[in-house]
Design a protein around this motif. Structure first.
Motif, PDB file in Angstrom:
ATOM      1  N   ASP A 186      54.736  68.551 -24.987  1.00 22.89           N
ATOM      2  CA  ASP A 186      53.662  68.653 -23.868  1.00 22.89           C
ATOM      3  C   ASP A 186      53.839  69.986 -23.422  1.00 22.89           C
ATOM      4  O   ASP A 186      52.883  70.656 -22.967  1.00 22.89           O
ATOM      5  N   LEU A 187      54.907  70.204 -23.101  1.00 18.08           N
ATOM      6  CA  LEU A 187      55.177  71.718 -22.007  1.00 18.08           C
ATOM      7  C   LEU A 187      54.760  72.818 -22.910  1.00 18.08           C
ATOM      8  O   LEU A 187      54.312  73.895 -22.382  1.00 18.08           O
ATOM      9  N   ILE A 188      55.064  72.764 -24.361  1.00 17.50           N
ATOM     10  CA  ILE A 188      54.544  73.886 -25.173  1.00 17.50           C
ATOM     11  C   ILE A 188      53.103  73.901 -25.459  1.00 17.50           C
ATOM     12  O   ILE A 188      52.323  74.911 -25.096  1.00 17.50           O
ATOM     13  N   ILE A 189      52.423  72.711 -25.334  1.00 22.37           N
ATOM     14  CA  ILE A 189      50.981  72.682 -25.436  1.00 22.37           C
ATOM     15  C   ILE A 189      50.483  73.266 -24.001  1.00 22.37           C
ATOM     16  O   ILE A 189      49.379  73.949 -24.160  1.00 22.37           O
ATOM     17  N   VAL A 190      50.809  72.834 -22.890  1.00 26.17           N
ATOM     18  CA  VAL A 190      50.409  73.132 -21.618  1.00 26.17           C
ATOM     19  C   VAL A 190      50.623  74.548 -21.484  1.00 26.17           C
ATOM     20  O   VAL A 190      49.798  75.442 -21.040  1.00 26.17           O
ATOM     21  N   SER A 191      51.790  75.338 -21.778  1.00 27.45           N
ATOM     22  CA  SER A 191      52.270  76.518 -21.624  1.00 27.45           C
ATOM     23  C   SER A 191      51.220  77.438 -22.492  1.00 27.45           C
ATOM     24  O   SER A 191      50.633  78.352 -22.278  1.00 27.45           O
ATOM     25  N   GLY A 192      50.876  76.977 -23.872  1.00 34.00           N
ATOM     26  CA  GLY A 192      49.974  77.500 -24.850  1.00 34.00           C
ATOM     27  C   GLY A 192      48.875  77.752 -24.353  1.00 34.00           C
ATOM     28  O   GLY A 192      47.856  78.650 -24.460  1.00 34.00           O
ATOM     29  N   ALA A 193      48.166  76.580 -23.682  1.00 34.77           N
ATOM     30  CA  ALA A 193      46.811  76.502 -23.021  1.00 34.77           C
ATOM     31  C   ALA A 193      46.867  77.787 -22.046  1.00 34.77           C
ATOM     32  O   ALA A 193      45.650  78.198 -21.987  1.00 34.77           O
ATOM     33  N   LEU A 194      47.708  77.552 -20.987  1.00 36.12           N
ATOM     34  CA  LEU A 194      47.817  78.563 -20.150  1.00 36.12           C
ATOM     35  C   LEU A 194      47.635  80.174 -20.701  1.00 36.12           C
ATOM     36  O   LEU A 194      46.885  80.888 -20.079  1.00 36.12           O
ATOM     37  N   CYS A 195      48.598  80.598 -21.428  1.00 39.83           N
ATOM     38  CA  CYS A 195      48.584  81.752 -22.309  1.00 39.83           C
ATOM     39  C   CYS A 195      47.402  82.022 -22.701  1.00 39.83           C
ATOM     40  O   CYS A 195      46.698  83.172 -22.655  1.00 39.83           O
ATOM     41  N   TYR A 196      46.578  81.083 -23.501  1.00 36.47           N
ATOM     42  CA  TYR A 196      45.393  81.300 -24.108  1.00 36.47           C
ATOM     43  C   TYR A 196      44.299  81.503 -23.208  1.00 36.47           C
ATOM     44  O   TYR A 196      43.296  82.690 -23.391  1.00 36.47           O
ATOM     45  N   ARG A 197      44.443  80.707 -21.907  1.00 35.54           N
ATOM     46  CA  ARG A 197      43.269  81.294 -20.795  1.00 35.54           C
ATOM     47  C   ARG A 197      43.707  82.578 -20.516  1.00 35.54           C
ATOM     48  O   ARG A 197      42.493  83.193 -20.040  1.00 35.54           O
TER      49      ARG A 197
END
Length: 184
Positions: free
Chosen positions: A97-108
């Protein structure tokens, strides 16, 4: 007034994370099971009411996965703390979950707005994790759920967490590359 119901249910689910965690840490498994079931019911009802009544909001769309992830993270970390699951299981579940959230923030930040929708694998992952948590709590209350069942379910939780996490990483990496290509 009904238009606020889905967000109210999601907020309630978010607020249930703390008492659920405390009940698990204090070995109050029966009450923890009831709180977990209540959280599951609010999850089903908020989605149902939003779809059925057409009360979608950006706030609710953002809050719903946060509530789900917080409940799962708190539950698995508390399970690990009292040694109902090994720490590596909690680490993999929370890490995904932390990887997914971090990835989403980086993508944004690096690419642009996210038009996010949960994948089928992610929905299966959430269902498996919720069922596992309910089963593990129930196993503390009845001898009918043996160690072999728990061990098999743990393997399933780990497999689907890794596969669904990798699916997100691959899918969103591709989307990022496509949006970075000239002409996009």
């Amino acid at each position: 007034m009904l238009k606020y119901l889905p967000n109210a249910l999601t907020t309630l689910r978010l607020l249930l994370a703390l008492p659920l965690g405390l009940l698990i840490l204090r070995h109050h498994y029966a009450l923890a099971l009831w709180i977990g079931l209540l959280a599951g019911i609010t999850d089903a009802l908020d989605g149902f009411t939003a779809r059925r009544l057409g009360y979608f909001s950006q706030f609710g769309a953002a809050l719903d996965p946060v509530a789900d992830k917080l409940l799962i993270m708190v539950t698995f970390l508390c399970f690990a703390q009292i040694e109902l699951v090994p720490w590596y299981v909690a680490t993999i579940v929370v890490g995904r979950d932390l990887i997914i959230v971090s990835g989403a923030l980086c993508y944004r930040v690096l690419v642009g707005p996210i038009h996010f929708a949960a994948t089928a694998l992610s929905k299966i992952n959430m269902l498996v994790q919720i069922c596992f948590c309910v089963m593990l709590l129930a196993a503390q209350l009845t001898p009918l759920i043996g160690p072999q069942v728990i061990q098999g379910a743990t393997v399933l939780v780990l497999m689907i967490a890794v596969v669904s996490g990798l699916d997100y990483v691959v899918t969103w990496t591709r989307k990022a590359h496509q949006n970075q290509e000239p002409g996009n």
